[in-house]
Motif scaffolding. Structure first.
Motif, PDB file in Angstrom:
ATOM      1  N   ASP A 228      47.207  43.860   0.943  1.00  0.00           N
ATOM      2  CA  ASP A 228      47.681  44.511   1.914  1.00  0.00           C
ATOM      3  C   ASP A 228      47.612  43.975   3.363  1.00  0.00           C
ATOM      4  O   ASP A 228      47.805  44.535   4.399  1.00  0.00           O
ATOM      5  CB  ASP A 228      46.849  45.981   2.257  1.00  0.00           C
TER       6      ASP A 228
ATOM      7  N   ARG B 129      55.662  44.476  10.830  1.00  0.00           N
ATOM      8  CA  ARG B 129      54.382  44.676  10.633  1.00  0.00           C
ATOM      9  C   ARG B 129      53.615  44.367  11.861  1.00  0.00           C
ATOM     10  O   ARG B 129      52.640  43.337  11.880  1.00  0.00           O
ATOM     11  CB  ARG B 129      53.861  44.133   9.420  1.00  0.00           C
TER      12      ARG B 129
ATOM     13  N   PRO C  55      46.250  56.370  10.857  1.00  0.00           N
ATOM     14  CA  PRO C  55      47.502  55.760  10.456  1.00  0.00           C
ATOM     15  C   PRO C  55      48.430  55.201  11.423  1.00  0.00           C
ATOM     16  O   PRO C  55      48.196  55.705  12.658  1.00  0.00           O
ATOM     17  CB  PRO C  55      48.170  56.780   9.725  1.00  0.00           C
TER      18      PRO C  55
ATOM     19  N   GLU D 158      53.406  55.292   9.506  1.00  0.00           N
ATOM     20  CA  GLU D 158      52.662  54.963   8.515  1.00  0.00           C
ATOM     21  C   GLU D 158      51.889  56.325   7.907  1.00  0.00           C
ATOM     22  O   GLU D 158      51.787  57.005   8.861  1.00  0.00           O
ATOM     23  CB  GLU D 158      51.419  54.196   8.450  1.00  0.00           C
ATOM     24  N   LYS D 159      52.109  56.765   6.515  1.00  0.00           N
ATOM     25  CA  LYS D 159      51.556  57.800   6.236  1.00  0.00           C
ATOM     26  C   LYS D 159      50.034  58.157   5.871  1.00  0.00           C
ATOM     27  O   LYS D 159      49.521  56.939   5.480  1.00  0.00           O
ATOM     28  CB  LYS D 159      52.320  58.350   4.881  1.00  0.00           C
TER      29      LYS D 159
END
Length: 522
Positions: A310, A330, A423, A427-428
């Motif tokens: 990640d 990102r 988050p 983002e969840k």
């Protein structure tokens, strides 16, 4: 006088009388211990010494007045069939006083009333306690003095026995007081003894003689049961002391945070300050944060880091357009920089420096790439916090024992280990409530966080064999999970709903036991 020292019968009588005086003074000691406990610690020894010293002089005075003492057994008046003597009056009134004091003390203990007040009031109560000790000793000593008169003919022997007995009481009263203060259940038991003794004194005063053997047998049996109770408690505490102090403290704090329902399963916590039906003082979010703080010291970087899969990193071998696209997709404040892969690590760059270089020179300059901080995955998370603060670093890379990069850790990762997910935009959350006792959980979610959300235990690996929910499912199922695989744990069903490659991507958690009334209220 010399004959008294050479006569074996005198020595036997003295020894017997001393033993009897001590036995008859046990109830006196119990009352002294309870009365002295009402005073501040600095005054307890003084109260015992003054009270017993005055009692000694009183007993010696009674012995010196043997002729008057004997007349106490002569009837003063008659009430029906009962001949009432001075001794009967003293025993009756003393028994009533003892019943009153034992009842009030027992009531105060059971109701939780404390005796500690202002300093001036405590000083005045010292003489009240001393007076009560002397008065009750007069009642208790009456039988013992009469016993001495009946057993021995020589006054010096009687006085010697009384002095020795009082000396033993002075010596024994301090440890007895300390023991009583340290064991609240013993106080209640001793007050019960005093009720029995007071009742027997009242009965004696009314002409109904209760055999002392029965009374002492009941007291002895009760003491034996309390001895086993204290022994069992001592062994329990000894067993608990084998656990680290931090674990015991953390466990107690967590039980207190959870409220009365969590304490019902732990007898040792029966003294916790909760009223029946009282709600917990802390909300679930507060309990979660405290649990996270207490658990952080036991966690290594491996359990809190962002795993390698990640990590958002910059491949210095790509062209400027690709790097700018990656930074846009990102966004982070810092990025690891490598060439071709993370095993070819070059360093760490700040996002603003990378963007400035790409805008002006279409590449990231070597001067912008800083030496990375690399920490071992086995390092405790709390120690990592200290290292990050000391180095003023916002990012550290985490390596395994072979030197390979396994992940990164930031202050945000530490905060999430304490308070749960934060988050980013778009983002969840890794744990998403679906209502009606159902949660959808990402495979990469932290088992610690999942325990906090579900308010359960046993999901975290003690030896950190796994650090994600995906690892939890693989470990529990003992095979590579497939969609539909499930197991049950403490009233919850954990079912795999999505698998990508060899890794669990999503898990559904369902409560299979109904909520209690207390849980529904919260």
């Amino acid at each position: 006088m010399i004959e008294l020292f050479t006569d074996p019968g005198v020595w036997v009588g003295l020894l017997t009388l001393v033993v009897l005086e001590i036995v008859l003074g046990i109830d006196n000691l119990v009352f002294i211990a309870i009365l002295a406990a009402r005073l501040p610690p600095r005054q307890r020894d003084l109260a015992r010494i003054i009270g017993l010293s005055l009692a000694l002089f009183m007993r010696l005075a009674l012995l010196a007045a043997i002729s008057w003492l004997v007349t106490l057994t002569e009837p003063l008046f008659t009430v029906g069939p009962l001949d009432v003597s001075g001794r009967d009056l003293i025993l009756f009134l003393g028994g009533l006083f003892l019943l009153y004091k034992a009842t009030t003390e027992l009531h105060a203990r059971l109701e939780g009333v404390t005796h500690h007040g202002p300093a001036a009031k405590a000083q005045a109560s010292l003489w009240v306690v001393v007076t009560q000790i002397v008065v009750l000793d007069a009642v208790f000593s009456l039988d013992s003095v009469i016993t001495a008169v009946g057993m021995v003919n020589d006054l010096p022997v009687m006085m010697a026995a009384v002095v020795i007995a009082i000396g033993v009481m002075l010596f024994a009263s301090k440890p007895l007081t300390a023991f009583v203060n340290a064991h609240p259940t013993v106080v209640v038991l001793c007050l019960s003894f005093l009720l029995m003794i007071g009742l027997s004194l009242v009965a004696d005063g009314l002409g109904f003689h209760l055999p002392k053997g029965y009374l002492y047998a009941a007291i002895g049996f009760s003491i034996m049961i309390e001895f086993f109770n204290q022994w069992a408690r001592r062994n329990y505490l000894k067993q608990q002391s084998r656990r680290p102090l931090r674990d015991r403290t953390a466990d107690m704090i967590l039980r207190l945070l959870a409220g009365p329902s969590a304490l019902e399963a732990e007898p040792a916590m029966a003294g916790a300050p909760f009223m029946p039906g009282e709600r917990p003082a802390f909300a679930p979010e507060e309990r979660q944060m405290v649990r996270g703080v207490l658990a952080l010291a036991e966690r290594s970087l491996r359990s809190v880091m962002t795993p390698r899969s990640d990590i958002a990193w910059i491949d210095i071998g790509k062209d400027a357009a690709q790097i700018r696209e990656q930074l846009h997709a990102r966004p982070h404040s810092r990025y690891p920089v490598a060439r071709g892969g993370l095993d070819q690590l070059l360093g760490v760059v700040r996002a603003k420096d990378a963007i400035y270089d790409l805008v002006h020179e279409d590449l990231i300059r070597d001067e912008s790439i800083k030496e990375p901080m690399i920490l071992p995955e086995t390092m405790p998370a709390l120690r990592a916090v200290h290292r990050l603060r000391e180095a003023k670093a916002q990012l550290a890379l985490v390596s395994n024992e072979h030197g390979a990069i396994e992940g990164i850790v930031t202050p945000l990762d530490i905060l999430e280990a304490i308070a749960g997910d934060f988050p980013e935009e778009g983002e969840k959350p890794t744990i998403r409530p679906q209502g009606d006792g159902v949660w959808l959980v990402d495979g990469g979610a932290d088992p610690h966080h999942l325990e906090h959300v579900l308010e359960t235990s046993g999901l975290v690996s003690d030896d950190e064999r796994y650090t994600t929910v995906s690892g939890l499912m693989t470990t529990r199922l003992r095979r590579v999970p497939a969609v539909g695989d499930a197991f049950e744990h403490q009233g919850y069903e954990f079912r795999v709903t999505d698998v990508r490659g060899q890794r669990v991507h999503q898990v559904s958690v369902t409560r299979i036991e109904p909520l209690s009334e207390e849980e529904q209220e919260h």
